[in-house]
Scaffold this motif. Structure first.
Motif, short mmCIF file in Angstrom:
data_model
loop_
_atom_site.label_atom_id
_atom_site.label_comp_id
_atom_site.label_asym_id
_atom_site.label_seq_id
_atom_site.Cartn_x
_atom_site.Cartn_y
_atom_site.Cartn_z
N PRO A 8 0.90 -1.76 0.20
CA PRO A 8 0.09 -0.26 -0.16
C PRO A 8 0.46 1.49 0.54
N GLU A 9 1.77 0.87 0.73
CA GLU A 9 3.03 1.90 0.46
C GLU A 9 3.54 2.72 -1.08
N VAL A 10 2.90 2.24 -2.26
CA VAL A 10 3.38 2.40 -3.52
C VAL A 10 2.17 3.65 -3.64
N LYS A 11 2.69 4.33 -4.29
CA LYS A 11 1.54 5.77 -4.38
C LYS A 11 1.68 5.87 -5.99
N THR A 12 2.74 5.55 -6.88
CA THR A 12 2.74 5.69 -8.28
C THR A 12 3.57 4.12 -8.58
N ILE A 13 3.57 4.22 -10.30
CA ILE A 13 3.94 3.38 -11.30
C ILE A 13 4.22 3.53 -12.40
N ARG A 14 4.80 2.72 -12.91
CA ARG A 14 5.38 3.01 -14.37
C ARG A 14 5.09 2.59 -15.36
N VAL A 15 4.57 2.41 -16.46
CA VAL A 15 4.22 0.78 -17.32
C VAL A 15 4.95 1.42 -18.49
N ALA A 16 5.86 0.53 -19.21
CA ALA A 16 7.57 0.49 -20.00
C ALA A 16 6.89 -0.16 -21.11
N ALA A 17 7.35 -0.52 -22.14
CA ALA A 17 7.63 -1.78 -23.33
C ALA A 17 8.68 -1.04 -24.20
N SER A 18 9.20 -2.64 -24.53
CA SER A 18 10.68 -1.88 -25.63
C SER A 18 10.02 -1.28 -26.35
N ASP A 19 11.22 -0.37 -27.26
CA ASP A 19 11.50 -0.09 -28.13
C ASP A 19 12.64 -1.17 -28.85
#
Length: 443
Positions: A8-19
């Motif tokens: 629950p401490e996680v407030k932000t996320i990254r979404v990522a794909a490989s170019d």
């Protein structure tokens, strides 16, 4: 979502794909929108996976102006959420891959290209078992000249190569302890670490596994982790192929075997030399090697590594238990009989590199490919046919290769050639210092 509920401490996320260059392209999203990401995905322009190494659009690409730069659909991979231990704030990472809006896989996505190879193996009733060995440098780039960083333990700086030195590993023990903890948290199967043959150079092996997509994911994520975590210790972690002119460069060696439907290794016939199918796979890899060199050496600096007598192959040949060979058959028990492909540099996109090796091996198995005899002795003295000797030659060979067209979709080949020709053009304007600055963190 279970991972986010447990953190629950996680407030932000990254979404990522490989170019196509293996660079992570993505977005920062508040964690409260995670449900939507999992059910609906997100959107990037198709062109984002076809950027050049600077993150610029590829000129004249049909993905940009000609088509209006439309969006693709990015959906989560099987990996799900994981931590990003190198960031200060607790953060989640959600790896993605790209589809068309109707749900069809996008051919310009390197992970989708590897999935196509996986489908070919599955259709043949075969399962590749894959492991990667990643060499990298720890570098002090705070001054005008690259140097080995001072040890976080002693504060001292040792400038010589220390092959298999426990002292060199212990000097960076805090970094490696943090690295292995992070690998555990990210489910990256990091195994043995050694110091290598250049100053500040190390190698870590990732364990064999029968899921080639996960093997490639692990490799891609491991590179991201090394680069991010090293900065927390005040130095760079770099997979640049050759940061120091006077020392060896970094490779990404790949080991693989292939299991049949009953789980038996098709390279094993109970002998020390291996089966006919092993030689078929070797023959396929050798036939595809000129065309696939661009994927194993994708950048200008890559070709500084591929020189004689520098522990990197230049000739197209194979041998048993011989590290001068492009393809080495390591000594092992028969059931562990495998192929080691040694051409790729540390600067590769692992999705494309692994696809090129396994696709070529399957070509050879399907065709019962001609395989020359193994050589003995020093490959550099054998008069072998040579890999393309320059970036420009490799681009041309990749574009013209019939073996590459069997492995990769035409759309990806076209995009990759346009990307590399644009980079080739603009790299000509860069000084040596600017080249190092570009590649040290990016690849």
């Amino acid at each position: 979502m279970d991972w986010l509920r447990d953190h629950p401490e996680v407030k932000t996320i990254r979404v990522a794909a490989s170019d196509l260059n293996g660079v992570a392209r993505g977005k920062r999203v508040p964690a409260r929108f995670a449900d939507k990401l999992l059910t609906e995905g997100t959107k990037f322009p198709f062109s984002v996976l076809n950027m050049d190494i600077w993150g610029e659009d590829v000129e004249d690409s049909p993905l940009v102006w000609q088509s209006g730069d439309p969006d693709g659909l990015l959906l989560p991979t099987e990996r799900g959420f994981m931590p990003m231990p190198w960031l200060d704030a607790p953060t989640g990472l959600l790896p993605l891959w790209m589809f068309h809006p109707d749900g069809q896989p996008y051919d310009g996505d390197p992970r989708q290209a590897l999935a196509r190879v996986a489908e070919r193996y599955a259709a043949a009733g075969l399962t590749p078992v894959v492991a990667t060995e990643l060499e990298f440098f720890l570098v002090d780039d705070s001054g005008g000249q690259l140097r080995v960083p001072p040890s976080p333990r002693s504060g001292k700086r040792r400038t010589g190569a220390e092959t298999l030195s426990l002292r060199a590993l212990d000097a960076f023990d805090r970094f490696f302890t943090a690295l292995y903890d992070a690998c555990e948290a990210m489910d990256i199967p990091a195994d043995t670490a050694i110091s290598e043959a250049a100053p500040g150079q190390f190698e870590i092996n990732l364990m064999h596994q029968p899921d080639l997509l996960k093997a490639a994911d692990d490799t891609w994520l491991f590179k991201m982790l090394i680069k991010g975590l090293a900065r927390n210790f005040g130095f760079a972690g770099s997979f640049m192929a050759k940061p120091y002119h006077l020392y060896n460069g970094s490779g990404m060696h790949m080991h693989f075997s292939v299991l049949d439907a009953e789980g038996a290794n098709i390279f094993d016939d109970g002998t020390d030399t291996g089966s006919r199918k092993l030689r078929d796979a070797v023959g396929g890899c050798l036939a595809a090697m000129p065309g696939s060199t661009l994927l194993f050496a994708p950048h200008e600096n890559s070709y500084d590594r591929l020189v004689p007598n520098a522990h990197a192959p230049t000739g197209i040949g194979w041998a048993y238990e011989n590290r001068t060979a492009a393809i080495r058959i390591p000594s092992s028990g028969p059931k562990a009989r495998r192929i080691e492909h040694r051409v790729a540099g540390g600067d590769v996109n692992p999705y494309l590199s692994i696809a090129a090796v396994l696709g070529a091996a399957l070509n050879g198995i399907e065709d019962q490919a001609d395989c020359p005899p193994p050589f003995e002795g020093n490959a550099y003295d054998k008069g072998l046919a040579q890999l393309p000797g320059s970036w420009a030659e490799a681009i041309d060979a990749f574009e013209a290769s019939p073996e590459i067209r069997r492995i990769f979709p035409a759309h990806l080949i076209e995009n990759y050639v346009m990307t590399k020709r644009q980079e080739l053009h603009y790299m000509a304007d860069l000084s040596d210092e600017e080249t190092v600055e570009l590649y040290l963190d990016m690849v």
